[in-house]
Design a protein around this motif. Sequence first.
Motif, short mmCIF file in Angstrom:
data_model
loop_
_atom_site.label_atom_id
_atom_site.label_comp_id
_atom_site.label_asym_id
_atom_site.label_seq_id
_atom_site.Cartn_x
_atom_site.Cartn_y
_atom_site.Cartn_z
N PRO A 629 -16.67 5.54 -16.98
CA PRO A 629 -17.08 5.87 -15.62
C PRO A 629 -16.81 4.72 -14.66
N PHE A 630 -16.43 5.10 -13.44
CA PHE A 630 -16.11 4.07 -12.45
C PHE A 630 -16.42 4.60 -11.06
N MET A 631 -16.84 3.67 -10.16
CA MET A 631 -17.21 4.03 -8.79
C MET A 631 -16.48 3.11 -7.81
N TYR A 632 -16.26 3.64 -6.61
CA TYR A 632 -15.64 2.88 -5.52
C TYR A 632 -16.57 2.97 -4.31
N HIS A 633 -16.94 1.80 -3.75
CA HIS A 633 -17.82 1.75 -2.59
C HIS A 633 -17.01 1.33 -1.36
N PRO A 634 -17.31 1.87 -0.19
CA PRO A 634 -16.56 1.51 1.01
C PRO A 634 -16.92 0.10 1.49
N TYR A 635 -15.90 -0.64 1.90
CA TYR A 635 -16.11 -2.02 2.32
C TYR A 635 -17.03 -2.12 3.53
N ALA A 636 -16.93 -1.17 4.45
CA ALA A 636 -17.73 -1.22 5.67
C ALA A 636 -19.22 -1.13 5.37
N GLN A 637 -19.60 -0.59 4.21
CA GLN A 637 -21.01 -0.48 3.85
C GLN A 637 -21.43 -1.49 2.78
N ASN A 638 -20.48 -2.28 2.28
CA ASN A 638 -20.76 -3.24 1.21
C ASN A 638 -19.92 -4.49 1.45
N TYR A 639 -20.38 -5.34 2.33
CA TYR A 639 -19.59 -6.51 2.72
C TYR A 639 -19.41 -7.49 1.56
N ALA A 640 -18.18 -7.99 1.43
CA ALA A 640 -17.88 -9.04 0.47
C ALA A 640 -16.95 -10.04 1.15
N PRO A 641 -17.24 -11.32 1.10
CA PRO A 641 -16.41 -12.29 1.82
C PRO A 641 -15.06 -12.55 1.17
N LEU A 642 -14.98 -12.43 -0.16
CA LEU A 642 -13.72 -12.65 -0.86
C LEU A 642 -13.08 -11.30 -1.15
N MET A 643 -11.90 -11.09 -0.62
CA MET A 643 -11.21 -9.82 -0.80
C MET A 643 -9.76 -10.06 -1.22
N HIS A 644 -9.19 -9.05 -1.87
CA HIS A 644 -7.79 -9.08 -2.26
C HIS A 644 -7.02 -8.12 -1.36
N LEU A 645 -6.08 -8.65 -0.62
CA LEU A 645 -5.26 -7.84 0.28
C LEU A 645 -4.14 -7.21 -0.55
N ILE A 646 -4.05 -5.87 -0.51
CA ILE A 646 -3.06 -5.13 -1.30
C ILE A 646 -2.09 -4.45 -0.34
N VAL A 647 -0.80 -4.72 -0.52
CA VAL A 647 0.22 -4.21 0.40
C VAL A 647 1.28 -3.47 -0.41
N ARG A 648 1.53 -2.22 -0.02
CA ARG A 648 2.63 -1.44 -0.61
C ARG A 648 3.85 -1.61 0.30
N THR A 649 4.94 -2.15 -0.25
CA THR A 649 6.11 -2.49 0.55
C THR A 649 7.25 -1.51 0.31
N ALA A 650 8.26 -1.63 1.16
CA ALA A 650 9.48 -0.83 0.99
C ALA A 650 10.45 -1.49 0.03
N GLY A 651 10.08 -2.65 -0.50
CA GLY A 651 10.93 -3.32 -1.49
C GLY A 651 11.22 -4.77 -1.19
N ASP A 652 11.18 -5.20 0.09
CA ASP A 652 11.47 -6.58 0.46
C ASP A 652 10.16 -7.37 0.50
N ASN A 653 9.70 -7.82 -0.67
CA ASN A 653 8.41 -8.50 -0.75
C ASN A 653 8.40 -9.84 -0.02
N ALA A 654 9.52 -10.56 -0.06
CA ALA A 654 9.56 -11.90 0.53
C ALA A 654 9.31 -11.87 2.03
N SER A 655 10.02 -10.99 2.74
CA SER A 655 9.85 -10.94 4.19
C SER A 655 8.45 -10.43 4.56
N VAL A 656 7.92 -9.47 3.79
CA VAL A 656 6.58 -8.98 4.06
C VAL A 656 5.56 -10.10 3.87
N LEU A 657 5.73 -10.91 2.80
CA LEU A 657 4.79 -12.00 2.54
C LEU A 657 4.82 -13.03 3.67
#
Length: 819
Positions: A629-657
Amino acid sequence: MRFLAQDLRYAFRMLAKRPGATAVVVLSLALGIGANSAIFSLVNALLFRPPAVHEPGRLADIWLHNKKASGFLEGYYPLSFPDYIYYRDHNSVFSGVAALAGDGTTVIWNRNGQGEALQGILVSANYFSVVGVPLKAGRGFLPEDDAAAGRAVALVSESFARRLGGDQEALGTTLMLNGRTCAIVGVVPGFFHNVMADIAPDLWMPMGMQTTISPSLDLTSRNENFLEVYGRLRPGVTWRQAGANLLVLSRQLAQSYPDTEKNFEAQAYRAALIPGPFRGFLSIITAALMAVVALVLLIACANAANLLLAQSSARAREMAVRSALGAGRWRLLRQPLTESVLLGCLGGAAGLLLAAIAVPLLLRLKPPGLPVEFEAPLDWRVLGFTLAAGVLAGVVFGLAPALRASRLDVSSRLKDGTAAAGQGRSRLRSFLVTAQVAVCLVLLIGAGLCLRSLGNARSIDPGFDTRNGLVASLDVETLGYDKTRGPALYQDLLGRVSALPGVRSVSMADMMPLGTAESVEGVVAEGSKTGDVHGGRTELTAGSLIVAPGYFRTMGIPLLEGRDFSAADNARAPKVVIINDTMARRAWPGRNPVGRRITRGSGKDRETLEVLGVVKTGKYRTLGEDPRPFMYHPYAQNYAPLMHLIVRTAGDNASVLDGMRRVVQALDPHLALYDVETLQQLMLLPLFPARAAGLLFGVLGTIALLLAMGGLYGVISYLVALRTHEVGIRMALGARAGDVMRLVVGNGMRLALAGVAVGLAGAFALTRLLSSLLYGIGPADLATFAAIALALSGVAFLASYIPARRATKVDPMVALRHE
């Protein structure tokens, strides 16, 4: 010693007269001893090598143990800050007690208006003096540096000092760390990372900077255990006395604070790379690993023994002459043993060179995301082990040929120095070949299982799309962002990154699946009777993540029912949650979970969550785990100062970074992205056990195959050479080439098939130890067993066929005339 020198000179001359045979034996032993030395160098670094500090034998590593814990490795904890203060001030056995915040933290260095992530760690002011590390330059921390209002100072690593121009140039330099100026007062030598295997920090900072560096750490709570604590024994104090004193202090704490300290007692261990409580478990693993590589050395020894048995027949006349001239059996035994031990030492020297090449390659197997730094140098322990392995191997493979050579009929040998090997010698050679094939089969089956498991692990669906994705960490707590400013910054960040060219979608999560951290909580599902009963309530235990809107789209996780989080699910809206389909089936089997409620917490912290949607179950902790079992809570209702930014790219990771970094710098120059990796690199950590096991068994199995088949080929070739007269007579009497071929190949295949039978039985018994490393395959997989057995039999056939074909070319007249 005079006779030993004489034996050594003669041994060198004899080995030099047979360069081909000598090279074969040395190479075989080098492969076997080299594999053992490489693995032992890792074991030495983990278990035996003391930390690089002054008098490491007097440095203690202090842990708390819960007496109620029943598991082998359960119940061991680092200390809380109040516990550390109590043991520091009340003990009578340590000259000093120091502490280190074990996990370390990321510190943002503002350099010319741009943020850069550094690795920092908090220590007590007396840490370096207690541990026993002389600084390379400058001074250590002072007692007043530990005060909360103390001056902001830091020690830097030697490598970081070089970035600032050198040791002396770094001293006095002021850095802007997490928005606060900090002066460098000392440089830590490059050989020292930490006492235990953890991080290799750029900065060491005193506990007085805790509010700036790690404000989430609570230095007042006895329930937050995060300190690695070290004590240096006073002169004359024994380890038994230290343990007794810690036990008395533990009982005093339990009386004063029964709610938190009742079942805990402090224990002292000799400081080492691996913490004391866990070294016993690691010793079992390393012993099993050493046993596996020892099998390769046994195959190499069997090869060498077969070759020496063959040569002992050729040297029978020499031994007979020695005996006739008055040499006793011990003298006859000593000469061939000297030669075999010399061969073992030469093989050990060559093996050490192979180990020096292999160890750095083994260390490179460590996944980039695994926060462990250690070295495995070839120190005196490894040299001693290699020497001992060479000498022992020389005795093992040389003893049987030496005994055979020393037990002879002098009269018959002097009359006919070309006498062939006896039946006993032939039986011993056959036994050695059979044992080689059996051990080789065990290793090859282990390799086959691990390689198939690795293939299965790579094909396991982790529950998210690993293609064209970037992950980067960001922590705003140390820069003073609170529950109001933090969400606003992250919201602005998501909007700006989503507008970058090449970005398809973007979201955030407080933790990444299949990482080193996880969050688990007990909840009560409305109307559900499934779960464990706790306090009169039926609870489900579920993992949890805090995510931003768009997380499922960005990660490629299918939404099966309901809807995703949106901007409307903010702090003022009713509390909501999204669950996976495993939790939906456990809580409400056969019913639609959307709109139903889940309760978590108790008392004033109790809250009710409405289920918004259901997503597909994935892998959260390990690739081999069962659906959970697993749950997902919305960030707006459960603040956390350390977050992982996840980006789905079109393939050019270097320029996006590059664009992501520019966005972060524009939002706040004190911020910086760190731990940047692709989603495919993220998978290296969960795949590490399968990769390591597959590579290890694959390499060892290949070496074993080469050695075993070389041994079989050598024995068959030697037997063919001994039976040249017999083959000539058979062919003169009308035997055809096919008859000779069947005779020779049959002898080889009988030995090989006997080894295969023994090896299959051994593999069935031993591969069960690999079950925890296997994915999608059982330890007794019949297809793997059958395929490896057939393949090994085929290779054995080739090893027998080549000398058999040579036997069919014998000219009967030449063979008979030669005899």
